[in-house]
Scaffold this motif. Structure first.
Motif, mmCIF file in Angstrom:
data_model
loop_
_atom_site.group_PDB
_atom_site.id
_atom_site.type_symbol
_atom_site.label_atom_id
_atom_site.label_comp_id
_atom_site.label_asym_id
_atom_site.label_seq_id
_atom_site.Cartn_x
_atom_site.Cartn_y
_atom_site.Cartn_z
ATOM 1 N N ASP A 64 0.804 -1.227 0.000
ATOM 2 C CA ASP A 64 0.000 0.000 0.000
ATOM 3 C C ASP A 64 0.836 1.276 0.000
ATOM 4 O O ASP A 64 0.459 2.283 0.566
ATOM 5 N N ARG A 65 1.991 1.222 -0.671
ATOM 6 C CA ARG A 65 2.790 2.447 -0.797
ATOM 7 C C ARG A 65 2.705 3.034 -2.203
ATOM 8 O O ARG A 65 3.455 3.945 -2.556
ATOM 9 N N CYS A 66 1.794 2.494 -3.023
ATOM 10 C CA CYS A 66 1.720 2.907 -4.434
ATOM 11 C C CYS A 66 1.530 4.421 -4.560
ATOM 12 O O CYS A 66 0.727 5.025 -3.851
ATOM 13 N N ILE A 67 2.292 5.032 -5.492
ATOM 14 C CA ILE A 67 2.133 6.480 -5.735
ATOM 15 C C ILE A 67 1.458 6.740 -7.078
ATOM 16 O O ILE A 67 1.480 7.856 -7.590
ATOM 17 N N GLN A 68 0.918 5.666 -7.669
ATOM 18 C CA GLN A 68 0.152 5.808 -8.923
ATOM 19 C C GLN A 68 0.973 6.441 -10.037
ATOM 20 O O GLN A 68 0.479 7.307 -10.761
ATOM 21 N N CYS A 69 2.220 6.009 -10.162
ATOM 22 C CA CYS A 69 3.043 6.574 -11.244
ATOM 23 C C CYS A 69 2.748 5.889 -12.569
ATOM 24 O O CYS A 69 3.119 6.401 -13.613
ATOM 25 N N MET A 70 2.127 4.719 -12.512
ATOM 26 C CA MET A 70 1.665 3.946 -13.674
ATOM 27 C C MET A 70 2.771 3.158 -14.369
ATOM 28 O O MET A 70 2.511 2.497 -15.376
#
Ligand SMILES: Cc1cc2nc3c(=O)[nH]c(=O)nc-3n(C[C@H](O)[C@H](O)[C@H](O)COP(=O)(O)O)c2cc1C
Length: 259
Positions: free
Chosen positions: A221-227
């Motif tokens: 749950d550390r995702c920064i949504q960089c894709m």
């Protein structure tokens, strides 16, 4: 611009910002200015060289820069008089970064010389990619990047104060609850185990070490949504449940890995 060397720190998810940063670096170098392109995620903010001009490039995420970028900015040391410029890339609009970033940097005594925002194609789950349109947007973005770099060199670029509203907007956009929600989205990504060939490229690409493909639930749950993982997986094995989209990449995988 007074300094003679530029240290240009950039972060990119799918390559738009990398292309803008590379075009600007090319323009600086053509004019004889030594320019170091540095990956922000591999750099220590505290170790910047205050005798160089500092550049920051990043994509807009939810109207501002992601907390990952802000963490770097907040960790920058005070540097009286060090010249600094920023460029962001976005698909349409950002309301919460240019002014707030200037305020934070000025509080650290930087000389905030220039800021510009450049429109590039959307990388947020595009449903259908219109390649002709995207190519035209990128070509325009490249022209703007070149012009902006020239304006920085000639002193014609500036970093305007943006309405005070954007400071409040920035605080709102950086609220923990918003980014917790984003990270939860990232934690819900799925790997199609039939397609996945365990190349581990997703693990290497993730800037925040959020992926361990051997785990039962590979995404933490550390995702920064960089894709990056979802767009560059060579086997297109990563997806987001409930989202249909085409994979957008502004550069090749090797440029993201080696840049
Ligand atoms: C999670 C997410 C949120 C985004 N939010 C915005 C936004 O608020 N405004 C905007 O204009 N573009 C937004 N975008 C689009 C990106 O800023 C744009 O495509 C950018 O050029 C991507 O750069 P990159 O390829 O270097 O990662 C968003 C993209 C993502 C993935």
């Amino acid at each position: 611009m007074n300094g003679s060397v530029i240290d240009f720190y950039y972060f990119t998810g799918t390559g738009n910002t990398l292309r803008v940063a590379m075009k600007m670096a090319e323009t600086f170098r053509k004019a004889g200015v030594e320019t170091n392109l540095l990956r922000l995620e591999k750099s220590e903010a505290v170790s910047i060289n205050p005798d160089h001009v500092i550049g920051l490039a990043f994509p807009i995420t939810v109207q501002t820069a992601s907390p990952f970028i802000w963490k770097f900015v907040h960790a920058l040391p005070a540097a009286p008089g060090t010249e600094i410029f920023m460029v962001d890339t976005m698909m349409a609009f950002s309301g919460a970064v240019v002014g707030p970033l200037r305020r934070v940097l000025r509080a650290k005594s930087y000389s905030t010389i220039a800021a510009r925002e450049i429109i590039m194609p959307n990388n947020w789950y595009p449903r259908k990619i219109n390649r002709r349109w995207n190519n035209a947007v990128i070509a325009r973005g490249m022209r703007k990047a070149e012009k902006y770099a020239g304006d920085i060199l000639s002193g014609e670029a500036c970093w305007r104060r943006v309405p005070v509203l954007s400071d409040g907007f920035c605080k709102l956009m950086l609220m923990d609850s918003i980014w917790k929600g984003r990270a939860e989205v990232g934690a819900s990504f799925r790997v199609d185990l039939e397609k996945c060939n365990k190349c581990l490229i997703c693990e290497k690409l993730c800037p925040v070490e959020n992926i361990n493909i051997d785990n039962e639930k590979p995404f933490d749950d550390r995702c920064i949504q960089c894709m990056r993982c979802i767009m560059f997986c060579p086997a297109t094995a990563i997806s987001r449940p409930g989202k249909e989209f085409e994979r957008y990449r502004a550069v090749d995988l090797k440029e993201i890995i080696h840049s």
